[in-house]
Design an enzyme around this catalytic site. Structure first.
Site, PDB file in Angstrom:
ATOM      1  N   LYS A   1     -14.972  16.859  -2.387  1.00  0.00           N
ATOM      2  CA  LYS A   1     -14.221  16.740  -3.360  1.00  0.00           C
ATOM      3  C   LYS A   1     -15.080  15.771  -4.198  1.00  0.00           C
ATOM      4  O   LYS A   1     -15.710  14.786  -3.876  1.00  0.00           O
ATOM      5  CB  LYS A   1     -12.931  15.719  -3.034  1.00  0.00           C
TER       6      LYS A   1
ATOM      7  N   LYS B   1     -13.011  21.118  -4.031  1.00  0.00           N
ATOM      8  CA  LYS B   1     -12.106  20.566  -5.423  1.00  0.00           C
ATOM      9  C   LYS B   1     -13.020  19.978  -6.109  1.00  0.00           C
ATOM     10  O   LYS B   1     -13.742  19.008  -5.920  1.00  0.00           O
ATOM     11  CB  LYS B   1     -11.032  19.508  -4.972  1.00  0.00           C
TER      12      LYS B   1
HETATM   13  C1  PBG Z   1      -6.265  11.410  -5.307  1.00  0.00           C
HETATM   14  C2  PBG Z   1      -6.376  12.819  -5.891  1.00  0.00           C
HETATM   15  C3  PBG Z   1      -6.612  13.338  -7.134  1.00  0.00           C
HETATM   16  C4  PBG Z   1      -6.212  14.561  -7.363  1.00  0.00           C
HETATM   17  C5  PBG Z   1      -5.645  15.029  -6.019  1.00  0.00           C
HETATM   18  N1  PBG Z   1      -5.530  14.016  -5.360  1.00  0.00           N
HETATM   19  C6  PBG Z   1      -7.115  12.566  -8.131  1.00  0.00           C
HETATM   20  C7  PBG Z   1      -8.550  11.910  -8.026  1.00  0.00           C
HETATM   21  O1  PBG Z   1      -9.092  11.854  -7.087  1.00  0.00           O
HETATM   22  O2  PBG Z   1      -8.552  10.923  -9.311  1.00  0.00           O
HETATM   23  C8  PBG Z   1      -6.549  15.619  -8.455  1.00  0.00           C
HETATM   24  C9  PBG Z   1      -5.567  16.717  -8.795  1.00  0.00           C
HETATM   25  C10 PBG Z   1      -5.798  17.315  -9.987  1.00  0.00           C
HETATM   26  O3  PBG Z   1      -6.510  17.039 -10.734  1.00  0.00           O
HETATM   27  O4  PBG Z   1      -5.045  18.434 -10.156  1.00  0.00           O
HETATM   28  N2  PBG Z   1      -5.404  11.242  -4.334  1.00  0.00           N
END
Ligand code: PBG
Length: 329
Positions: free
Chosen positions: A200, A252
Site C-alpha cells: 500500500k 493499492k
Molecule cells: C486507510 C485506508 C485508505 C484507503 C483505504 N483504507 C486511505 C489512506 O490510507 O489514507 C483508501 C481507499 C481509496 O482511496 O479508495 N484505512
C-alpha cells in the site's frame, strides 16, 4: 523469436465472436469487490461530492445496496465505518466497541445475508481516531507501531464476532497480519480470512477517500505507507504477510502500480487483489462527465488491464455498474 511469413494477426480480430473467442482476459462479476461506507447518525444516504455515484450509507440504504450487489453476481463487499465526530478519540475505541458503527453494520448484514455475501471489514483505526492516523501516537506524535498492534488484534476479533468473513488490515504496521491471525485463532475464529494490504503506497490517489470517511488527518502517512518510487520493498512486504498468515495479498492503488501487481502475482502462493482507489474512480468519472472520454469504456478497460496484470480480485467503486455491463456484453 522466429519469423512467420504467413501470419496475419488481424485474422483473429475480424468480428466480435472471434475477439471474444480468443480473449485472454475475462472479467467476471465474482472478481469484483465493492467497497462501501456506513456512516453513523445519518438520516439519509449522502453522496460523496468527489466520487459521484458513491454514498455514505445508512444501515437501510446499505442493505439495499448489498441486495443490488448480490443480484448482479458480486460475492464480496468491503465495509468502511464513518463514526460521528464526537465518537472519535486518540485510540479509535469505536473501532473495537461492538456498538461502533462498523461492527453494528457487520452484525446487521451477516444476520440478513448469512453466507450469501462475503463481508470484508476494513481493519484500521484511521476512521476512528481523532488525529486521523492509522495507529496510536507516541509522546512525540509519531505513529507507534508496536502499541498499535494489540488494538488491531482486538479490532479484528470484534469484527469477526460481529460477522465478518474477512478482515483487512490496511494500516501498514509491521507485524499486523501475525498478531491478527493469532488473536483470531485464540478467539475461535480460525475460519475468518485475512486480506492483507501488503503493498500500500503513500498515494495522492487516496484524496477523495479522505472526504468519503470524513478523515481528521493532517499531514501524511509516509512513515508507514510505501514510497511510490519503490518496487523491491513490496516483495518483502508481501512475503512477510504470507509468512504471517495472509490468505490474500493486495496492491493499492491499482492502475499506477501494475508493475507491482505483476511482480507479486508472478510468485504469490495466495490470491492477489488490487484496489482501484477513490482517485482512480474520481478521475475517470470526472473526465467522463465532461465528455472528454467515454467514462464507462475507460472504466472497463482499466479493470481489464488490472486483471491482465495479474489481479485475482479487484476492489472497485464501479463494481455494480461493471457487473451490469459485463452481463449485457
Ligand atoms: C486507510 C485506508 C485508505 C484507503 C483505504 N483504507 C486511505 C489512506 O490510507 O489514507 C483508501 C481507499 C481509496 O482511496 O479508495 N484505512
Amino acid at each position: 523469436m522466429s519469423s512467420f511469413p504467413t501470419r496475419r494477426p488481424r485474422r483473429l480480430r475480424a468480428n466480435p465472436a472471434l475477439r471474444e473467442f480468443v480473449a485472454e482476459t475475462r472479467l467476471h462479476a465474482s472478481d469484483l469487490i465493492l467497497p462501501v461506507f456506513i456512516a453513523d447518525g445519518l438520516a439519509a444516504p449522502r453522496e460523496i461530492a468527489s466520487m459521484p455515484g458513491v454514498y455514505q450509507h445508512t444501515l437501510e440504504s446499505l442493505t439495499q445496496l448489498a441486495e443490488e450487489a448480490i443480484a448482479v453476481g458480486i460475492k464480496c463487499i468491503d465495509i468502511f465505518g464513518v463514526p460521528r465526530p464526537e465518537d472519535k478519540d486518540a485510540t479509535g475505541s469505536a473501532a473495537i466497541d461492538p456498538e461502533g458503527i462498523l461492527n453494528r453494520a457487520l452484525a446487521h448484514l451477516r444476520e440478513r445475508f448469512g453466507d450469501q455475501l462475503l463481508l470484508m471489514a476494513d481493519t484500521c483505526l484511521d476512521e476512528f481516531t481523532d488525529h486521523g492516523h492509522c495507529g496510536v501516537l507516541d509522546g512525540q506524535g509519531r505513529v507507534d507501531n508496536d502499541a498499535t498492534l494489540p488494538l488491531y488484534a482486538q479490532m479484528a476479533v470484534a469484527q469477526a464476532r460481529a460477522g465478518a468473513h474477512i478482515v483487512s488490515p490496511s494500516g501498514m504496521m509491521d507485524g499486523q497480519v501475525g498478531v491478527i491471525r493469532d488473536a483470531l485463532d485464540d478467539a475461535g475464529f480460525a475460519d475468518v480470512a485475512i486480506m492483507a494490504y501488503s503493498a500500500k503506497y503513500a498515494s495522492a490517489f487516496f484524496g477523495p477517500f479522505r472526504e468519503a470517511v470524513g478523515s481528521s488527518l493532517e499531514g501524511d502517512r509516509r512513515t508507514y505507507q510505501q514510497d511510490p518510487r519503490n518496487l523491491r520493498e513490496s516483495v518483502m512486504e508481501a512475503e512477510l504477510d504470507v509468512s504471517e498468515g495472509a490468505d490474500f495479498i493486495m496492491v493499492k492503488p491499482a492502475l499506477p502500480y501494475l508493475d507491482v501487481l505483476k511482480t507479486l502475482a508472478e510468485s504469490s502462493p495466495v490470491p492477489v487483489a488490487a484496489y482501484q482507489v477513490s482517485g482512480e474512480y474520481a478521475m475517470i468519472k470526472a473526465a467522463g462527465a465532461n465528455g472528454w472520454v467515454d467514462g464507462d469504456a475507460v472504466m472497463l478497460e482499466s479493470l481489464a488491464s488490472i486483471k491482465r496484470a495479474g489481479a485475482d480480485q479487484i476492489f472497485t467503486y464501479y463494481a455494480i455498474e461493471a457487473a451490469r455491463a459485463l452481463r449485457e456484453s
